[in-house]
Design a protein around this motif. Structure first.
Motif, PDB file in Angstrom:
ATOM      1  N   ASN A  91      23.746 -11.325 -29.660  1.00 57.40           N
ATOM      2  CA  ASN A  91      23.938 -11.015 -28.096  1.00 57.40           C
ATOM      3  C   ASN A  91      23.833  -9.496 -28.044  1.00 57.40           C
ATOM      4  O   ASN A  91      23.721  -8.836 -27.061  1.00 57.40           O
ATOM      5  CB  ASN A  91      25.084 -11.528 -27.464  1.00 57.40           C
ATOM      6  CG  ASN A  91      25.704 -11.391 -26.227  1.00 57.40           C
ATOM      7  OD1 ASN A  91      24.727 -11.584 -25.395  1.00 57.40           O
ATOM      8  ND2 ASN A  91      26.728 -10.853 -26.132  1.00 57.40           N
ATOM      9  N   ASP A  92      24.695  -8.777 -28.781  1.00 55.88           N
ATOM     10  CA  ASP A  92      24.974  -7.314 -28.909  1.00 55.88           C
ATOM     11  C   ASP A  92      23.242  -6.696 -29.133  1.00 55.88           C
ATOM     12  O   ASP A  92      23.258  -5.807 -28.164  1.00 55.88           O
ATOM     13  CB  ASP A  92      25.612  -6.866 -30.063  1.00 55.88           C
ATOM     14  CG  ASP A  92      27.131  -7.291 -29.856  1.00 55.88           C
ATOM     15  OD1 ASP A  92      27.646  -7.717 -28.659  1.00 55.88           O
ATOM     16  OD2 ASP A  92      27.665  -7.037 -30.902  1.00 55.88           O
ATOM     17  N   GLU A  93      22.515  -7.070 -29.716  1.00 48.64           N
ATOM     18  CA  GLU A  93      21.258  -6.700 -29.865  1.00 48.64           C
ATOM     19  C   GLU A  93      20.422  -6.854 -28.760  1.00 48.64           C
ATOM     20  O   GLU A  93      19.926  -5.795 -27.883  1.00 48.64           O
ATOM     21  CB  GLU A  93      20.342  -7.396 -31.172  1.00 48.64           C
ATOM     22  CG  GLU A  93      20.779  -6.838 -32.491  1.00 48.64           C
ATOM     23  CD  GLU A  93      19.812  -7.840 -33.563  1.00 48.64           C
ATOM     24  OE1 GLU A  93      19.168  -8.524 -32.862  1.00 48.64           O
ATOM     25  OE2 GLU A  93      20.437  -7.666 -34.644  1.00 48.64           O
ATOM     26  N   LEU A  94      20.573  -7.977 -27.986  1.00 49.63           N
ATOM     27  CA  LEU A  94      19.947  -8.148 -26.598  1.00 49.63           C
ATOM     28  C   LEU A  94      20.390  -7.324 -25.469  1.00 49.63           C
ATOM     29  O   LEU A  94      19.592  -6.892 -24.784  1.00 49.63           O
ATOM     30  CB  LEU A  94      19.799  -9.825 -26.398  1.00 49.63           C
ATOM     31  CG  LEU A  94      19.270 -10.519 -27.312  1.00 49.63           C
ATOM     32  CD1 LEU A  94      19.676 -12.124 -26.959  1.00 49.63           C
ATOM     33  CD2 LEU A  94      17.770 -10.301 -27.140  1.00 49.63           C
ATOM     34  N   ARG A  95      21.708  -7.185 -25.730  1.00 49.06           N
ATOM     35  CA  ARG A  95      22.438  -6.198 -24.550  1.00 49.06           C
ATOM     36  C   ARG A  95      21.898  -4.819 -24.687  1.00 49.06           C
ATOM     37  O   ARG A  95      21.608  -4.289 -23.644  1.00 49.06           O
ATOM     38  CB  ARG A  95      23.918  -6.288 -24.798  1.00 49.06           C
ATOM     39  CG  ARG A  95      24.713  -5.732 -23.570  1.00 49.06           C
ATOM     40  CD  ARG A  95      26.268  -5.623 -23.774  1.00 49.06           C
ATOM     41  NE  ARG A  95      26.709  -6.851 -23.766  1.00 49.06           N
ATOM     42  CZ  ARG A  95      27.556  -7.456 -24.430  1.00 49.06           C
ATOM     43  NH1 ARG A  95      28.022  -6.681 -25.288  1.00 49.06           N
ATOM     44  NH2 ARG A  95      28.071  -8.916 -24.466  1.00 49.06           N
ATOM     45  N   GLU A  96      21.716  -4.423 -25.972  1.00 49.38           N
ATOM     46  CA  GLU A  96      21.248  -3.184 -26.040  1.00 49.38           C
ATOM     47  C   GLU A  96      19.837  -2.885 -25.805  1.00 49.38           C
ATOM     48  O   GLU A  96      19.367  -2.130 -25.112  1.00 49.38           O
ATOM     49  CB  GLU A  96      21.211  -2.768 -27.524  1.00 49.38           C
ATOM     50  CG  GLU A  96      20.770  -1.287 -27.887  1.00 49.38           C
ATOM     51  CD  GLU A  96      21.928  -0.417 -27.109  1.00 49.38           C
ATOM     52  OE1 GLU A  96      21.299   1.001 -26.762  1.00 49.38           O
ATOM     53  OE2 GLU A  96      23.107  -0.548 -27.019  1.00 49.38           O
ATOM     54  N   LEU A  97      19.024  -3.961 -25.947  1.00 49.47           N
ATOM     55  CA  LEU A  97      17.529  -4.081 -25.344  1.00 49.47           C
ATOM     56  C   LEU A  97      17.526  -4.159 -24.090  1.00 49.47           C
ATOM     57  O   LEU A  97      16.677  -3.419 -23.460  1.00 49.47           O
ATOM     58  CB  LEU A  97      16.902  -5.394 -26.060  1.00 49.47           C
ATOM     59  CG  LEU A  97      16.470  -5.202 -27.713  1.00 49.47           C
ATOM     60  CD1 LEU A  97      15.952  -6.767 -27.945  1.00 49.47           C
ATOM     61  CD2 LEU A  97      15.578  -4.075 -27.939  1.00 49.47           C
ATOM     62  N   SER A  98      18.392  -4.896 -23.377  1.00 49.80           N
ATOM     63  CA  SER A  98      18.447  -4.913 -21.968  1.00 49.80           C
ATOM     64  C   SER A  98      18.671  -3.758 -21.496  1.00 49.80           C
ATOM     65  O   SER A  98      18.003  -3.221 -20.424  1.00 49.80           O
ATOM     66  CB  SER A  98      19.203  -6.008 -21.604  1.00 49.80           C
ATOM     67  OG  SER A  98      19.617  -5.966 -20.257  1.00 49.80           O
ATOM     68  N   ARG A  99      19.748  -2.843 -21.838  1.00 52.72           N
ATOM     69  CA  ARG A  99      19.978  -1.315 -21.419  1.00 52.72           C
ATOM     70  C   ARG A  99      19.051  -0.419 -21.506  1.00 52.72           C
ATOM     71  O   ARG A  99      18.681   0.242 -20.871  1.00 52.72           O
ATOM     72  CB  ARG A  99      21.315  -1.076 -21.914  1.00 52.72           C
ATOM     73  CG  ARG A  99      22.582  -1.603 -21.659  1.00 52.72           C
ATOM     74  CD  ARG A  99      23.796  -0.759 -22.386  1.00 52.72           C
ATOM     75  NE  ARG A  99      24.783  -1.761 -22.395  1.00 52.72           N
ATOM     76  CZ  ARG A  99      25.720  -1.939 -23.496  1.00 52.72           C
ATOM     77  NH1 ARG A  99      25.338  -1.166 -24.706  1.00 52.72           N
ATOM     78  NH2 ARG A  99      26.540  -2.716 -23.590  1.00 52.72           N
ATOM     79  N   ASP A 100      18.237  -0.601 -22.785  1.00 56.08           N
ATOM     80  CA  ASP A 100      17.041   0.243 -22.843  1.00 56.08           C
ATOM     81  C   ASP A 100      16.039   0.033 -21.774  1.00 56.08           C
ATOM     82  O   ASP A 100      15.480   0.928 -21.362  1.00 56.08           O
ATOM     83  CB  ASP A 100      16.532   0.026 -24.391  1.00 56.08           C
ATOM     84  CG  ASP A 100      15.444   1.067 -24.710  1.00 56.08           C
ATOM     85  OD1 ASP A 100      15.712   2.020 -24.484  1.00 56.08           O
ATOM     86  OD2 ASP A 100      14.505   0.482 -25.085  1.00 56.08           O
ATOM     87  N   ALA A 101      15.577  -1.352 -21.729  1.00 60.62           N
ATOM     88  CA  ALA A 101      14.667  -1.693 -20.797  1.00 60.62           C
ATOM     89  C   ALA A 101      15.103  -1.257 -19.231  1.00 60.62           C
ATOM     90  O   ALA A 101      14.344  -0.887 -18.685  1.00 60.62           O
ATOM     91  CB  ALA A 101      14.424  -3.148 -20.932  1.00 60.62           C
ATOM     92  N   ALA A 102      16.448  -1.547 -18.941  1.00 56.76           N
ATOM     93  CA  ALA A 102      16.812  -1.131 -17.708  1.00 56.76           C
ATOM     94  C   ALA A 102      16.614   0.500 -17.530  1.00 56.76           C
ATOM     95  O   ALA A 102      16.055   0.990 -16.432  1.00 56.76           O
ATOM     96  CB  ALA A 102      18.130  -1.479 -17.406  1.00 56.76           C
ATOM     97  N   THR A 103      16.878   1.266 -18.543  1.00 51.17           N
ATOM     98  CA  THR A 103      16.704   2.433 -18.445  1.00 51.17           C
ATOM     99  C   THR A 103      15.462   3.141 -18.270  1.00 51.17           C
ATOM    100  O   THR A 103      15.096   3.970 -17.227  1.00 51.17           O
ATOM    101  CB  THR A 103      17.410   3.099 -19.694  1.00 51.17           C
ATOM    102  OG1 THR A 103      18.848   3.040 -19.779  1.00 51.17           O
ATOM    103  CG2 THR A 103      17.369   4.915 -19.752  1.00 51.17           C
TER     104      THR A 103
END
Length: 85
Positions: free
Chosen positions: A58-70
């Protein structure tokens, strides 16, 4: 019946109940309970490990999601700049 005899009878009854309980404890019932307890402990450990893995993922996916949003925000900002020209 004298008080001494009554006390002896209660003591005999208590010893009989104790022996019965001890015999049950030494029998299969306790082994089944011990096996069930061991199985429950193993299951708790397995579930704890699985929960840790899910949290890590979940932490990995959250980080990927933040990166994609940025990146999307940056791309939208660049498109806006191009459209303004």
């Amino acid at each position: 019946m004298s008080r001494l005899e009554a006390a002896e009878r209660r003591l005999d009854d208590a010893i009989a109940r104790f022996e019965t309980a001890l015999a049950k404890a030494g029998g299969r019932d306790v082994l089944v309970s011990a096996d069930a307890g061991s199985a429950l402990k193993d299951e708790c450990v397995r579930l704890g490990d699985a929960l840790s893995e899910v949290r890590r993922r979940n932490d990995e996916l959250r980080e990927l999601s933040r990166d994609a949003a940025t990146r999307l925000d940056d791309a939208i900002a660049q498109i806006d700049l191009l459209l303004e020209d």
